[in-house]
Scaffold this motif. Structure first.
Motif, short mmCIF file in Angstrom:
data_model
loop_
_atom_site.label_atom_id
_atom_site.label_comp_id
_atom_site.label_asym_id
_atom_site.label_seq_id
_atom_site.Cartn_x
_atom_site.Cartn_y
_atom_site.Cartn_z
N THR A 141 -7.66 -18.57 -35.93
CA THR A 141 -8.95 -19.19 -36.23
C THR A 141 -9.24 -20.21 -35.13
OG1 THR A 141 -8.49 -19.00 -38.58
CG2 THR A 141 -10.26 -20.48 -37.96
N LEU A 142 -10.42 -20.14 -34.55
CA LEU A 142 -10.78 -21.09 -33.49
C LEU A 142 -11.90 -21.99 -33.98
CD1 LEU A 142 -10.99 -18.67 -30.39
CD2 LEU A 142 -9.00 -19.88 -31.27
N ALA A 143 -11.81 -23.27 -33.59
CA ALA A 143 -12.89 -24.20 -33.96
C ALA A 143 -13.79 -24.41 -32.77
CB ALA A 143 -12.28 -25.52 -34.41
N GLY A 144 -15.08 -24.48 -33.03
CA GLY A 144 -16.04 -24.70 -31.94
C GLY A 144 -17.21 -25.52 -32.42
N ALA A 145 -18.05 -25.93 -31.46
CA ALA A 145 -19.26 -26.69 -31.82
C ALA A 145 -20.20 -25.81 -32.62
CB ALA A 145 -19.95 -27.18 -30.55
N ALA A 146 -20.29 -24.54 -32.22
CA ALA A 146 -21.17 -23.58 -32.90
C ALA A 146 -20.75 -22.19 -32.43
CB ALA A 146 -22.63 -23.84 -32.55
N LEU A 147 -21.24 -21.17 -33.14
CA LEU A 147 -20.95 -19.79 -32.75
C LEU A 147 -22.24 -19.12 -32.27
CD1 LEU A 147 -19.16 -17.22 -32.62
CD2 LEU A 147 -19.76 -16.81 -35.03
N ILE A 148 -22.18 -18.57 -31.07
CA ILE A 148 -23.31 -17.80 -30.56
C ILE A 148 -22.95 -16.32 -30.70
CG2 ILE A 148 -24.71 -17.30 -28.51
CD1 ILE A 148 -24.09 -20.20 -27.59
N GLY A 149 -23.68 -15.63 -31.53
CA GLY A 149 -23.40 -14.20 -31.77
C GLY A 149 -24.13 -13.37 -30.72
N ALA A 150 -23.37 -12.95 -29.69
CA ALA A 150 -23.92 -12.09 -28.64
C ALA A 150 -23.16 -10.77 -28.69
CB ALA A 150 -23.78 -12.77 -27.28
N ASP A 151 -22.94 -10.29 -29.91
CA ASP A 151 -22.05 -9.15 -30.12
C ASP A 151 -22.80 -7.84 -30.34
OD1 ASP A 151 -22.82 -10.41 -32.46
OD2 ASP A 151 -20.97 -10.03 -33.54
N GLY A 152 -24.02 -7.78 -29.82
CA GLY A 152 -24.69 -6.50 -29.66
C GLY A 152 -25.29 -5.90 -30.93
N LEU A 153 -25.69 -4.63 -30.77
CA LEU A 153 -26.43 -3.90 -31.81
C LEU A 153 -25.75 -3.93 -33.18
CD1 LEU A 153 -28.69 -1.80 -32.50
CD2 LEU A 153 -27.11 -0.04 -31.68
N TRP A 154 -24.42 -3.77 -33.19
CA TRP A 154 -23.68 -3.68 -34.46
C TRP A 154 -23.06 -5.03 -34.78
CZ3 TRP A 154 -24.50 0.71 -37.12
CH2 TRP A 154 -24.99 1.80 -36.40
N SER A 155 -23.75 -6.10 -34.47
CA SER A 155 -23.24 -7.47 -34.56
C SER A 155 -22.58 -7.82 -35.91
CB SER A 155 -24.40 -8.43 -34.33
OG SER A 155 -24.03 -9.75 -34.61
N LYS A 156 -21.36 -8.33 -35.79
CA LYS A 156 -20.65 -8.84 -36.97
C LYS A 156 -21.27 -10.18 -37.40
CE LYS A 156 -17.36 -8.59 -39.87
NZ LYS A 156 -17.47 -7.55 -40.89
N VAL A 157 -21.63 -10.98 -36.41
CA VAL A 157 -22.17 -12.32 -36.72
C VAL A 157 -23.49 -12.17 -37.49
CG1 VAL A 157 -22.90 -14.53 -35.74
CG2 VAL A 157 -21.05 -13.24 -34.65
N ARG A 158 -24.27 -11.17 -37.10
CA ARG A 158 -25.57 -10.96 -37.76
C ARG A 158 -25.41 -10.69 -39.26
NH1 ARG A 158 -30.95 -8.95 -35.72
NH2 ARG A 158 -32.08 -8.29 -37.56
N GLU A 159 -24.31 -10.04 -39.63
CA GLU A 159 -24.09 -9.73 -41.05
C GLU A 159 -24.22 -10.99 -41.90
OE1 GLU A 159 -20.32 -7.77 -41.65
OE2 GLU A 159 -20.87 -6.14 -40.27
N THR A 160 -23.69 -12.11 -41.39
CA THR A 160 -23.75 -13.36 -42.15
C THR A 160 -25.06 -14.10 -41.90
OG1 THR A 160 -21.37 -13.53 -41.93
CG2 THR A 160 -22.52 -15.54 -42.58
N VAL A 161 -25.55 -14.05 -40.67
CA VAL A 161 -26.74 -14.85 -40.33
C VAL A 161 -28.01 -14.22 -40.92
CG1 VAL A 161 -28.19 -15.62 -38.41
CG2 VAL A 161 -25.71 -15.79 -38.23
N VAL A 162 -28.13 -12.89 -40.83
CA VAL A 162 -29.36 -12.23 -41.32
C VAL A 162 -29.04 -11.34 -42.53
CG1 VAL A 162 -31.34 -10.79 -40.69
CG2 VAL A 162 -30.23 -12.19 -38.93
N GLY A 163 -27.97 -10.55 -42.43
CA GLY A 163 -27.56 -9.71 -43.56
C GLY A 163 -28.54 -8.60 -43.88
#
Ligand SMILES: Cc1cc2nc3c(=O)[nH]c(=O)nc-3n(C[C@H](O)[C@H](O)[C@H](O)COP(=O)(O)OP(=O)(O)OC[C@H]3O[C@@H](n4cnc5c(N)ncnc54)[C@H](O)[C@@H]3O)c2cc1C
Length: 402
Positions: free
Chosen positions: A156-178
């Motif tokens: 697990t990494l800690a950061g100031a924020a997460l930038i989801g630049a993980d493309g068409l099948w984005s994992k980050v988008r699942e949580t941000v937009v769903g």
């Protein structure tokens, strides 16, 4: 919500064009970032990409103009041919004085690995950017003053924020937009590159040529100082649900283009091994952020490639995001709000216009005749005015200005 310039760094999921552009733009503003790429190596698929004047403006902001200039080709025109009768539908001159008067920047084509390498080298030269491969992001938690990002290897990494630049099948988008899976368009792209001597002499030109046929098109243009040619063949098919960068069925491709001009087949027949993409996009959305996470590039606004703008938009996103973060004085949620507000209509317009361009390219019958009538009679200046909002309508911070 605060975010200091160095500690902790922004975490970026994805080391494609969007992720590296965001990392570089942040570094230019003095912010540290750590790029997490799931693959074992950073890289791009060996194919071509068109880059509009809007992306060149971003290259200037990021200090990449020279590196891009060293490897790109500046084509003389965008040409559309009717793939059935061989008529010229339209020719839009590029990189003329008239073109530069309107857009102030050039139009180019570049080998994707060269664009990626230019971004990569610039990132490596920045001490504020660190890069890690074999690091697949599986989720994240917003823990107030930090984001905690989970990786597949259990860390697990800690950061100031997460930038989801993980493309068409984005994992980050699942949580941000769903909003579930991307929309499968029913259009398939086959891509390949050809060495210049293998290209029929009449087609070996520094021109982007698109052969428009019913439910199909073929685009070809030179790359790498014109020693190779990029080919993209697109057709409609409901045979494929999902697929990316896998080998395509050559027999099917040829049958989809049957009855088309010999020039089209002269190009298609040269290639035995194509890579296939099932083309997808999404409906535009107006929220690209949630707490300490924000989306950029295809993760935020995947689009069909008919306007040749996905990577250009990713460059714009990176510049705009860094500029809003720098202006927000540590209030990251305000920065992400401002970034999305500034970008969603522009990106949404490109997403929806790209679909329309696909209809124009793939027209048949009366629609194809109308295409010839409407596009054929245009002066170059009219064509330029039609895309001015896209190619010229941006300030140096990535904001739409008209
Ligand atoms: C046929 C075709 C032609 C095109 N032509 C053009 C063109 O001419 N001009 C143009 O501007 N655009 C064009 N595009 C669009 C352009 O390719 C994309 O918009 C652009 O590559 C998007 O970049 P990205 O970084 O957002 O996404 P990607 O390129 O998909 O990069 C995402 C990165 O994130 C990584 N990743 C994914 N999931 C995770 C995870 N969970 N954790 C860590 N890493 C992860 C991936 O490995 C990848 O490296 C075209 C697209 C296609 C299909």
């Amino acid at each position: 919500m605060s975010g200091s310039r160095r500690d902790p760094a922004f975490l970026i999921a994805g080391g494609g064009i969007a992720g590296l552009a965001a990392a570089l733009a942040l570094a230019r503003k003095g912010f540290a970032s750590h790029v997490l790429e799931r693959e074992d190596e950073f890289g791009e698929v060996g194919a071509g990409i068109q880059i509009g004047p809007n992306a060149f403006r971003m290259f200037k902001v990021l200090g990449l103009t020279e590196a891009i200039d060293a490897t790109c080709v500046y084509p003389d025109a965008l040409v559309m041919m009717d793939a059935l009768n061989g008529d010229l539908v339209t020719r839009i001159p590029l990189n003329t004085n008239a073109f530069r008067n309107v857009f102030d920047s050039p139009y180019a084509v570049i080998y994707r690995p060269d664009l990626h390498a230019a971004l990569m080298q610039a990132c490596k030269a920045e001490s504020a950017v660190t890069l890690e491969t074999g690091a697949r992001v599986t989720g994240f938690e917003d823990s107030g003053g930090r984001v905690r990002v989970a990786l597949e290897d259990g860390r697990t990494l800690a950061g100031a924020a997460l930038i989801g630049a993980d493309g068409l099948w984005s994992k980050v988008r699942e949580t941000v937009v769903g909003d579930g899976k991307p929309r499968v368009s029913g259009h398939i792209a086959y891509r390949a590159v050809l060495r210049a001597p293998e290209v029929p002499e009449s087609l070996r030109r520094d021109t982007v040529i698109l052969w428009a046929g019913p439910k199909t098109h073929l685009v070809h243009y030179p790359l790498h100082k014109s020693d190779i040619f990029n080919l993209v063949a697109v057709f409609h098919s409901d045979r494929y649900e999902e697929g990316w960068n896998v080998f395509g069925d050559v027999a099917e491709l040829r049958s989809r283009f049957s009855g088309q001009r010999p020039e089209v087949h002269a190009m298609l027949d040269k290639i035995e091994s194509w890579r296939m993409w099932v083309l997808c996009d999404r409906e535009p959305v107006k929220v690209w952020h949630k707490g300490r996470a924000v989306l950029t590039g295809d993760a935020a606004h995947p689009m069909l490639q008919y306007l040749a703008q996905g990577a250009c938009m990713a460059m714009e996103d990176g510049v705009c995001l860094a500029s809003k973060i720098a202006a927000a004085d540590g209030d990251l949620e305000a920065a992400f709000r401002a970034f999305t507000a500034s970008r969603y209509l522009r990106a949404g317009r490109v997403q929806l216009t790209a679909r329309l361009y696909g209809d124009v390219y793939h027209a048949a019958g009366v629609a194809a005749e109308l295409r010839a009538m409407m596009l054929g009679g245009r002066a170059p200046e009219q064509a330029y005015q039609g895309v001015r909002w896209l190619y010229a309508g941006l300030d140096d911070d990535g904001n739409q200005v008209f």
